[in-house]
Write an enzyme that holds these catalytic residues in place. Structure first.
Site, PDB file in Angstrom:
ATOM      1  N   ASN A  87      35.787  43.952  -5.396  1.00 48.37           N
ATOM      2  CA  ASN A  87      34.517  43.732  -5.276  1.00 48.37           C
ATOM      3  C   ASN A  87      33.426  43.834  -3.844  1.00 48.37           C
ATOM      4  O   ASN A  87      32.767  43.620  -3.858  1.00 48.37           O
ATOM      5  CB  ASN A  87      33.972  42.729  -5.522  1.00 48.37           C
ATOM      6  CG  ASN A  87      33.911  41.581  -4.911  1.00 48.37           C
ATOM      7  OD1 ASN A  87      34.155  41.401  -4.761  1.00 48.37           O
ATOM      8  ND2 ASN A  87      33.415  40.138  -5.725  1.00 48.37           N
ATOM      9  N   GLU A 120      31.364  29.739   7.126  1.00 52.31           N
ATOM     10  CA  GLU A 120      31.982  30.766   7.820  1.00 52.31           C
ATOM     11  C   GLU A 120      31.896  31.686   8.762  1.00 52.31           C
ATOM     12  O   GLU A 120      33.040  31.851   9.207  1.00 52.31           O
ATOM     13  CB  GLU A 120      31.217  31.999   6.137  1.00 52.31           C
ATOM     14  CG  GLU A 120      31.684  31.098   4.820  1.00 52.31           C
ATOM     15  CD  GLU A 120      30.972  31.987   3.634  1.00 52.31           C
ATOM     16  OE1 GLU A 120      30.426  32.342   3.950  1.00 52.31           O
ATOM     17  OE2 GLU A 120      31.030  31.561   2.216  1.00 52.31           O
ATOM     18  N   TYR A 143      37.340  30.631   1.574  1.00 50.71           N
ATOM     19  CA  TYR A 143      37.634  30.349   0.099  1.00 50.71           C
ATOM     20  C   TYR A 143      38.539  28.939  -0.764  1.00 50.71           C
ATOM     21  O   TYR A 143      37.762  28.916  -1.653  1.00 50.71           O
ATOM     22  CB  TYR A 143      38.506  31.610  -1.056  1.00 50.71           C
ATOM     23  CG  TYR A 143      38.010  33.237  -0.683  1.00 50.71           C
ATOM     24  CD1 TYR A 143      36.837  33.115  -1.448  1.00 50.71           C
ATOM     25  CD2 TYR A 143      38.430  34.035  -0.197  1.00 50.71           C
ATOM     26  CE1 TYR A 143      35.906  34.222  -1.330  1.00 50.71           C
ATOM     27  CE2 TYR A 143      37.832  35.348  -0.366  1.00 50.71           C
ATOM     28  CZ  TYR A 143      36.404  35.160  -0.736  1.00 50.71           C
ATOM     29  OH  TYR A 143      35.779  36.791  -0.873  1.00 50.71           O
ATOM     30  N   LYS A 163      35.877  43.691   2.808  1.00 53.90           N
ATOM     31  CA  LYS A 163      36.634  43.234   2.011  1.00 53.90           C
ATOM     32  C   LYS A 163      37.494  44.114   1.799  1.00 53.90           C
ATOM     33  O   LYS A 163      37.667  45.533   2.363  1.00 53.90           O
ATOM     34  CB  LYS A 163      36.952  42.978   0.396  1.00 53.90           C
ATOM     35  CG  LYS A 163      35.603  41.598   0.324  1.00 53.90           C
ATOM     36  CD  LYS A 163      36.065  41.010  -1.194  1.00 53.90           C
ATOM     37  CE  LYS A 163      35.437  39.825  -1.191  1.00 53.90           C
ATOM     38  NZ  LYS A 163      34.883  39.112  -2.618  1.00 53.90           N
ATOM     39  N   HIS A 176      32.076  40.674   0.810  1.00 51.88           N
ATOM     40  CA  HIS A 176      31.544  39.395   0.576  1.00 51.88           C
ATOM     41  C   HIS A 176      30.402  38.893   1.399  1.00 51.88           C
ATOM     42  O   HIS A 176      30.130  39.266   2.564  1.00 51.88           O
ATOM     43  CB  HIS A 176      32.829  38.456   1.111  1.00 51.88           C
ATOM     44  CG  HIS A 176      32.002  36.676   1.256  1.00 51.88           C
ATOM     45  ND1 HIS A 176      32.094  36.155   0.797  1.00 51.88           N
ATOM     46  CD2 HIS A 176      31.680  36.485   2.359  1.00 51.88           C
ATOM     47  CE1 HIS A 176      31.523  34.899   0.824  1.00 51.88           C
ATOM     48  NE2 HIS A 176      31.388  35.308   2.298  1.00 51.88           N
TER      49      HIS A 176
HETATM   50  P1  IDP Z   1      30.991  36.342  -5.088  1.00 51.59           P
HETATM   51  O1  IDP Z   1      31.389  36.404  -3.985  1.00 51.59           O
HETATM   52  O2  IDP Z   1      30.056  36.968  -5.559  1.00 51.59           O
HETATM   53  O3  IDP Z   1      29.649  35.461  -4.083  1.00 51.59           O
HETATM   54  P2  IDP Z   1      32.414  34.009  -6.439  1.00 51.59           P
HETATM   55  O4  IDP Z   1      32.208  33.612  -7.512  1.00 51.59           O
HETATM   56  O5  IDP Z   1      32.015  33.118  -4.964  1.00 51.59           O
HETATM   57  O6  IDP Z   1      31.621  35.511  -5.588  1.00 51.59           O
HETATM   58  O7  IDP Z   1      34.125  34.358  -6.076  1.00 51.59           O
HETATM   59  C1  IDP Z   1      34.155  34.449  -4.558  1.00 51.59           C
HETATM   60  C2  IDP Z   1      34.929  35.906  -5.637  1.00 51.59           C
HETATM   61  O8  IDP Z   1      36.873  36.105  -6.077  1.00 51.59           O
HETATM   62  C3  IDP Z   1      34.728  37.428  -5.971  1.00 51.59           C
HETATM   63  O9  IDP Z   1      34.024  37.585  -5.365  1.00 51.59           O
HETATM   64  C4  IDP Z   1      36.219  37.736  -6.622  1.00 51.59           C
HETATM   65  O10 IDP Z   1      36.636  39.156  -5.347  1.00 51.59           O
HETATM   66  C5  IDP Z   1      36.712  36.904  -6.928  1.00 51.59           C
HETATM   67  N1  IDP Z   1      36.544  36.318  -7.912  1.00 51.59           N
HETATM   68  C6  IDP Z   1      35.019  35.317  -8.224  1.00 51.59           C
HETATM   69  N2  IDP Z   1      35.412  35.408  -9.791  1.00 51.59           N
HETATM   70  C7  IDP Z   1      36.940  36.025 -10.488  1.00 51.59           C
HETATM   71  C8  IDP Z   1      37.152  35.865 -11.650  1.00 51.59           C
HETATM   72  O11 IDP Z   1      36.865  35.327 -12.569  1.00 51.59           O
HETATM   73  N3  IDP Z   1      38.488  36.488 -11.900  1.00 51.59           N
HETATM   74  C9  IDP Z   1      39.105  37.106 -10.755  1.00 51.59           C
HETATM   75  N4  IDP Z   1      38.388  37.189  -9.217  1.00 51.59           N
HETATM   76  C10 IDP Z   1      37.864  36.328  -9.510  1.00 51.59           C
HETATM   77 MG    MG Z   2      30.506  33.645  -3.590  1.00 50.86          MG
END
Ligand code: IDP
Ligand code: MG
Length: 141
Positions: free
Chosen positions: A121, A135, A54, A14, A124
């Site tokens: 984070n 994807e 997304y 990212k 992805h």
């Molecule tokens: P993942 O990346 O661990 O699979 P997902 O739930 O698929 O997590 O969420 C996709 C991305 O959306 C996350 O990596 C993060 O950057 C963002 N995200 C997920 N949940 C939250 C939240 O509660 N607040 C803000 N950003 C979030």
């Molecule tokens: Mg995810």
């Protein structure tokens, strides 16, 4: 006997990961675990592509901020392969929230809350074979 079908995963470094020069570190961890790099591309995605990627999060409160975050700079996209690569790479990545992701994981070792109001984070990783296929077709059309 255990099925040996080779699986693929889409991994994105990212914008925060690229900005912080963590691209090589993340790929090195995945390669050292034994997965095979199949494809690699520098990308500057438009919002349409990020919205496709997304789509499952469309409508959630964090979705607009997520797209802003993902548009904040270049991304590096890669495909890795190997038996159970999806479970393996997601285990290397760690929990979604970097503040509490386990030490030893990519997000746990390199991520934190920077006060941006977004969940930055670094990486992805696709969460199922179906997501990976979908994807990969977005990022490597
Ligand atoms: P993942 O990346 O661990 O699979 P997902 O739930 O698929 O997590 O969420 C996709 C991305 O959306 C996350 O990596 C993060 O950057 C963002 N995200 C997920 N949940 C939250 C939240 O509660 N607040 C803000 N950003 C979030
Ligand atoms: Mg995810």
């Amino acid at each position: 006997m255990r099925a040996m079908a080779t699986e693929k995963i889409l991994v994105l470094i990212k914008p925060d990961g690229v900005r912080r020069n963590l691209t090589g570190e993340v790929f090195a961890r995945i390669e050292r675990k034994g997965y095979v790099l199949e494809n690699l591309a520098w990308q500057e995605p438009d919002r349409d592509k990020l919205a496709q990627h997304y789509a499952e999060h469309s409508g959630k409160p964090f979705y607009p901020g997520l797209l802003d975050y993902m548009s904040s700079g270049p991304i590096v996209a890669a495909v890795f392969s190997g038996e159970e690569v999806i479970a393996g790479v997601r285990s290397l990545c760690g929990a979604t929230d970097p503040t509490v992701a386990a030490p030893g994981t990519i997000r746990g070792d390199f991520g934190r809350n920077w006060g941006s109001g977004r969940l930055e984070n670094i990486v992805h990783a696709s969460d199922s074979p179906e997501s990976a296929e979908r994807e990969i077709s977005i990022w490597f059309a």
